[in-house]
Design an enzyme around this catalytic site. Structure first.
Site, PDB file in Angstrom:
ATOM      1  N   HIS A 136      35.217  36.336  32.672  1.00 56.94           N
ATOM      2  CA  HIS A 136      34.013  35.776  33.412  1.00 56.94           C
ATOM      3  C   HIS A 136      33.164  34.970  32.182  1.00 56.94           C
ATOM      4  O   HIS A 136      32.016  34.802  32.755  1.00 56.94           O
ATOM      5  CB  HIS A 136      33.390  36.987  33.859  1.00 56.94           C
ATOM      6  N   GLY A 192      35.906  51.102  32.121  1.00 61.89           N
ATOM      7  CA  GLY A 192      34.490  51.008  32.372  1.00 61.89           C
ATOM      8  C   GLY A 192      34.310  49.891  33.583  1.00 61.89           C
ATOM      9  O   GLY A 192      33.341  48.989  33.404  1.00 61.89           O
ATOM     10  N   THR A 193      35.142  49.837  34.396  1.00 62.65           N
ATOM     11  CA  THR A 193      34.905  48.960  35.560  1.00 62.65           C
ATOM     12  C   THR A 193      35.189  49.872  37.153  1.00 62.65           C
ATOM     13  O   THR A 193      36.194  50.614  36.927  1.00 62.65           O
ATOM     14  CB  THR A 193      36.065  47.937  35.397  1.00 62.65           C
ATOM     15  N   ASN A 248      36.714  56.567  33.244  1.00 62.32           N
ATOM     16  CA  ASN A 248      35.591  56.200  34.008  1.00 62.32           C
ATOM     17  C   ASN A 248      34.969  57.302  34.265  1.00 62.32           C
ATOM     18  O   ASN A 248      35.709  58.291  34.686  1.00 62.32           O
ATOM     19  CB  ASN A 248      35.805  55.495  34.904  1.00 62.32           C
ATOM     20  N   CYS A 279      20.154  19.265  28.805  1.00 66.90           N
ATOM     21  CA  CYS A 279      21.500  18.879  27.909  1.00 66.90           C
ATOM     22  C   CYS A 279      21.023  17.518  27.195  1.00 66.90           C
ATOM     23  O   CYS A 279      20.314  16.530  27.628  1.00 66.90           O
ATOM     24  CB  CYS A 279      22.423  18.239  28.831  1.00 66.90           C
TER      25      CYS A 279
HETATM   26  C1  BV8 Z   1      36.280  33.931  42.946  1.00 67.77           C
HETATM   27  C2  BV8 Z   1      29.763  36.942  35.294  1.00 67.77           C
HETATM   28  C3  BV8 Z   1      37.365  32.566  44.285  1.00 67.77           C
HETATM   29  C4  BV8 Z   1      28.261  36.721  35.640  1.00 67.77           C
HETATM   30  C5  BV8 Z   1      30.728  38.174  37.034  1.00 67.77           C
HETATM   31  C6  BV8 Z   1      33.597  38.484  49.692  1.00 67.77           C
HETATM   32  C7  BV8 Z   1      32.318  37.855  49.582  1.00 67.77           C
HETATM   33  C8  BV8 Z   1      32.093  36.792  48.680  1.00 67.77           C
HETATM   34  C9  BV8 Z   1      33.114  36.768  47.535  1.00 67.77           C
HETATM   35  C10 BV8 Z   1      34.203  37.704  47.500  1.00 67.77           C
HETATM   36  C11 BV8 Z   1      34.303  38.714  48.554  1.00 67.77           C
HETATM   37  N1  BV8 Z   1      35.291  39.308  48.529  1.00 67.77           N
HETATM   38  C12 BV8 Z   1      35.949  39.172  47.115  1.00 67.77           C
HETATM   39  C13 BV8 Z   1      35.146  37.672  46.566  1.00 67.77           C
HETATM   40  C14 BV8 Z   1      35.354  37.230  45.464  1.00 67.77           C
HETATM   41  C15 BV8 Z   1      34.366  37.838  44.278  1.00 67.77           C
HETATM   42  C16 BV8 Z   1      34.304  39.244  44.224  1.00 67.77           C
HETATM   43  O1  BV8 Z   1      35.281  39.962  43.731  1.00 67.77           O
HETATM   44  N2  BV8 Z   1      33.154  39.837  44.959  1.00 67.77           N
HETATM   45  C17 BV8 Z   1      33.259  41.209  44.936  1.00 67.77           C
HETATM   46  C18 BV8 Z   1      31.677  41.667  44.401  1.00 67.77           C
HETATM   47  C19 BV8 Z   1      33.542  41.729  46.046  1.00 67.77           C
HETATM   48  N3  BV8 Z   1      34.872  37.133  43.177  1.00 67.77           N
HETATM   49  C20 BV8 Z   1      34.411  36.166  42.791  1.00 67.77           C
HETATM   50  O2  BV8 Z   1      33.615  35.476  43.285  1.00 67.77           O
HETATM   51  C21 BV8 Z   1      35.148  35.499  41.517  1.00 67.77           C
HETATM   52  N4  BV8 Z   1      35.472  34.341  41.843  1.00 67.77           N
HETATM   53  O3  BV8 Z   1      36.969  34.877  43.528  1.00 67.77           O
HETATM   54  O4  BV8 Z   1      36.662  32.614  43.259  1.00 67.77           O
HETATM   55  C22 BV8 Z   1      37.449  31.148  44.584  1.00 67.77           C
HETATM   56  C23 BV8 Z   1      38.614  30.756  45.082  1.00 67.77           C
HETATM   57  C24 BV8 Z   1      38.659  29.489  45.440  1.00 67.77           C
HETATM   58  C25 BV8 Z   1      37.896  28.485  45.070  1.00 67.77           C
HETATM   59  C26 BV8 Z   1      36.559  28.950  44.589  1.00 67.77           C
HETATM   60  C27 BV8 Z   1      36.345  30.346  44.380  1.00 67.77           C
HETATM   61  C28 BV8 Z   1      34.317  35.348  40.279  1.00 67.77           C
HETATM   62  C29 BV8 Z   1      33.885  36.671  39.877  1.00 67.77           C
HETATM   63  C30 BV8 Z   1      33.162  36.904  38.648  1.00 67.77           C
HETATM   64  C31 BV8 Z   1      31.798  36.973  38.755  1.00 67.77           C
HETATM   65  N5  BV8 Z   1      31.167  37.047  37.474  1.00 67.77           N
HETATM   66  N6  BV8 Z   1      30.183  38.277  35.889  1.00 67.77           N
HETATM   67  C32 BV8 Z   1      27.420  37.703  34.826  1.00 67.77           C
HETATM   68  O5  BV8 Z   1      27.844  38.767  34.091  1.00 67.77           O
HETATM   69  O6  BV8 Z   1      26.113  37.595  35.160  1.00 67.77           O
HETATM   70  S1  BV8 Z   1      31.153  39.686  37.701  1.00 67.77           S
HETATM   71  C33 BV8 Z   1      30.440  40.967  37.166  1.00 67.77           C
HETATM   72  O7  BV8 Z   1      30.913  42.234  37.686  1.00 67.77           O
HETATM   73  C34 BV8 Z   1      30.418  41.404  35.392  1.00 67.77           C
HETATM   74  O8  BV8 Z   1      31.336  40.502  35.049  1.00 67.77           O
HETATM   75  C35 BV8 Z   1      31.115  42.575  35.576  1.00 67.77           C
HETATM   76  O9  BV8 Z   1      31.806  42.598  34.713  1.00 67.77           O
HETATM   77  C36 BV8 Z   1      31.971  42.539  36.700  1.00 67.77           C
HETATM   78  C37 BV8 Z   1      32.614  43.555  37.400  1.00 67.77           C
HETATM   79  O10 BV8 Z   1      31.702  44.857  37.344  1.00 67.77           O
HETATM   80  P1  BV8 Z   1      32.112  45.991  36.297  1.00 67.77           P
HETATM   81  O11 BV8 Z   1      32.282  45.379  35.012  1.00 67.77           O
HETATM   82  O12 BV8 Z   1      33.397  46.810  36.806  1.00 67.77           O
HETATM   83  O13 BV8 Z   1      30.615  46.687  36.127  1.00 67.77           O
HETATM   84  P2  BV8 Z   1      30.051  47.547  37.361  1.00 67.77           P
HETATM   85  O14 BV8 Z   1      28.916  47.754  36.967  1.00 67.77           O
HETATM   86  O15 BV8 Z   1      30.616  47.310  38.667  1.00 67.77           O
HETATM   87  O16 BV8 Z   1      30.953  49.080  36.980  1.00 67.77           O
HETATM   88  C38 BV8 Z   1      30.619  49.788  35.843  1.00 67.77           C
HETATM   89  C39 BV8 Z   1      31.570  50.952  35.871  1.00 67.77           C
HETATM   90  O17 BV8 Z   1      31.746  51.622  34.524  1.00 67.77           O
HETATM   91  C40 BV8 Z   1      31.451  51.860  36.917  1.00 67.77           C
HETATM   92  O18 BV8 Z   1      32.671  52.269  37.476  1.00 67.77           O
HETATM   93  C41 BV8 Z   1      30.887  53.032  36.100  1.00 67.77           C
HETATM   94  O19 BV8 Z   1      31.240  54.418  36.764  1.00 67.77           O
HETATM   95  C42 BV8 Z   1      31.429  52.645  34.867  1.00 67.77           C
HETATM   96  N7  BV8 Z   1      30.744  53.379  33.625  1.00 67.77           N
HETATM   97  C43 BV8 Z   1      29.573  53.577  33.486  1.00 67.77           C
HETATM   98  N8  BV8 Z   1      29.353  54.072  32.332  1.00 67.77           N
HETATM   99  C44 BV8 Z   1      30.266  54.191  31.557  1.00 67.77           C
HETATM  100  C45 BV8 Z   1      31.426  53.776  32.587  1.00 67.77           C
HETATM  101  N9  BV8 Z   1      32.564  53.965  32.247  1.00 67.77           N
HETATM  102  C46 BV8 Z   1      33.018  54.225  30.955  1.00 67.77           C
HETATM  103  N10 BV8 Z   1      32.116  54.600  30.018  1.00 67.77           N
HETATM  104  C47 BV8 Z   1      30.782  54.491  30.348  1.00 67.77           C
HETATM  105  N11 BV8 Z   1      29.985  55.208  29.638  1.00 67.77           N
HETATM  106 ZN    ZN Z   2      25.150  17.125  29.806  1.00 66.01          ZN
END
Ligand code: BV8
Ligand code: ZN
Length: 244
Positions: free
Chosen positions: A120, A189-190, A215, A149
């Site tokens: 990402h 952690g995801t 996790n 830019c």
């Molecule tokens: C794409 C960068 C397709 C930016 C990020 C329905 C509607 C709209 C879209 C979609 C949909 N269904 C699917 C999609 C696609 C969408 C998606 O998956 N949406 C999800 C929400 C359903 N995906 C996309 O849009 C991707 N692109 O699919 O393009 C396409 C196809 C054709 C043409 C054009 C496009 C792009 C996805 C990337 C988005 N960018 N980040 C930024 O960071 O600002 S994603 C963002 O979420 C972060 O990167 C983050 O890392 C990522 C995932 O979250 P997690 O890392 O898992 O973090 P989270 O907080 O959720 O969980 C933390 C976990 O840690 C928990 O489980 C917790 O219990 C645990 N934890 C807590 N403490 C600890 C721990 N674990 C261990 N130790 C601890 N101490």
């Molecule tokens: Zn430029």
């Protein structure tokens, strides 16, 4: 932390021929970086899906840049935690072949990990919305006035992948080839909801590879993991590396 689950994880790691890892925001939680969907989630008044999108940036670049400048400050001031160090140690021992991360922080690199794939993007990269200009941000950038830019005068944006945006194809295909050849993967952690990252461990499983999940909470992966350890990545990975 369940001792025999740790032992099970250690056996899988010891017997692995090609171990990879997939990390999410949870591995940076113990560095003080808020996760996305946890109770202390980022900027609770907004959902990342609302702010981390091209639409949000086009509609309100000031707000989106303010959020990212804050996150750059939090991340750049943060230190790697034992989870990052343990994964770097696993790579140093030649056991971990590739670290695939959804995180946009550089804590894996700062802990010493070399072979890191950023699915990402990274908060360290600031790029032009129009031309190929980009630079590496040593420190948080000024966002008032909005960064422009120097080559083409268009707006600059964070070098991250927003929701609805394609992942960098070279990085994604490398990640797919890494998991295709993995006989084991550590998923730490995801919440395993964001695609296509969340599908990577399923490929390992489809090829009869083993999944080790770390996790504190259950996730959609828990049911299919060979071992799922309810614990903090920093504590669990630290324990594993000590006993390995
Ligand atoms: C794409 C960068 C397709 C930016 C990020 C329905 C509607 C709209 C879209 C979609 C949909 N269904 C699917 C999609 C696609 C969408 C998606 O998956 N949406 C999800 C929400 C359903 N995906 C996309 O849009 C991707 N692109 O699919 O393009 C396409 C196809 C054709 C043409 C054009 C496009 C792009 C996805 C990337 C988005 N960018 N980040 C930024 O960071 O600002 S994603 C963002 O979420 C972060 O990167 C983050 O890392 C990522 C995932 O979250 P997690 O890392 O898992 O973090 P989270 O907080 O959720 O969980 C933390 C976990 O840690 C928990 O489980 C917790 O219990 C645990 N934890 C807590 N403490 C600890 C721990 N674990 C261990 N130790 C601890 N101490
Ligand atoms: Zn430029």
């Amino acid at each position: 932390m369940n001792v025999n689950e740790i032992e099970k994880a250690i056996n899988i790691i010891k017997n692995s021929k090609y171990l990879t890892a997939l990390t999410g925001a949870g591995v940076s939680a113990e560095s003080g970086i808020p996760t996305f969907r946890g109770k202390d989630g980022l900027w609770n008044k907004y959902k990342p899906e609302e702010l981390a999108t091209p639409q949000a940036f086009n509609a309100n670049p000031e707000l989106v840049w303010e959020w990212y400048a804050w996150r750059m400050k939090v991340v750049f001031d943060a230190e790697p935690n034992p989870a990052h160090h343990a994964l770097a140690k696993l790579e140093e021992k030649g056991i971990l072949k590739c670290l695939i991360t959804q995180n946009v922080d550089d804590l894996h690199e700062r802990a010493g990990s070399k072979n890191v794939l950023h699915l990402h993007g990274s908060l360290r990269i600031v790029k032009c919305i129009s031309c190929n200009y980009q630079f590496y941000a040593e420190k948080p950038i000024e966002v008032k006035p909005l960064p422009i830019c120097p080559e083409c005068n268009q707006l600059l944006r964070p070098g991250v992948v927003w929701f609805g945006e394609m992942l960098p194809s070279d990085v994604l295909s490398k990640a797919f080839s890494e998991v295709e050849r993995s006989d084991a993967i550590i998923v730490a952690g995801t919440s395993a909801v964001v695609q296509p990252a969340a599908s990577l461990p399923l490929i390992v499983r489809r090829n009869k590879g083993k999944i080790i999940e770390i996790n504190p909470d259950e996730t959609p992966l828990t049911a299919i993991a060979d071992v799922s350890i309810r614990g903090k990545a920093g504590e669990v990975l630290d324990e594993i590396i000590k006993l390995l």
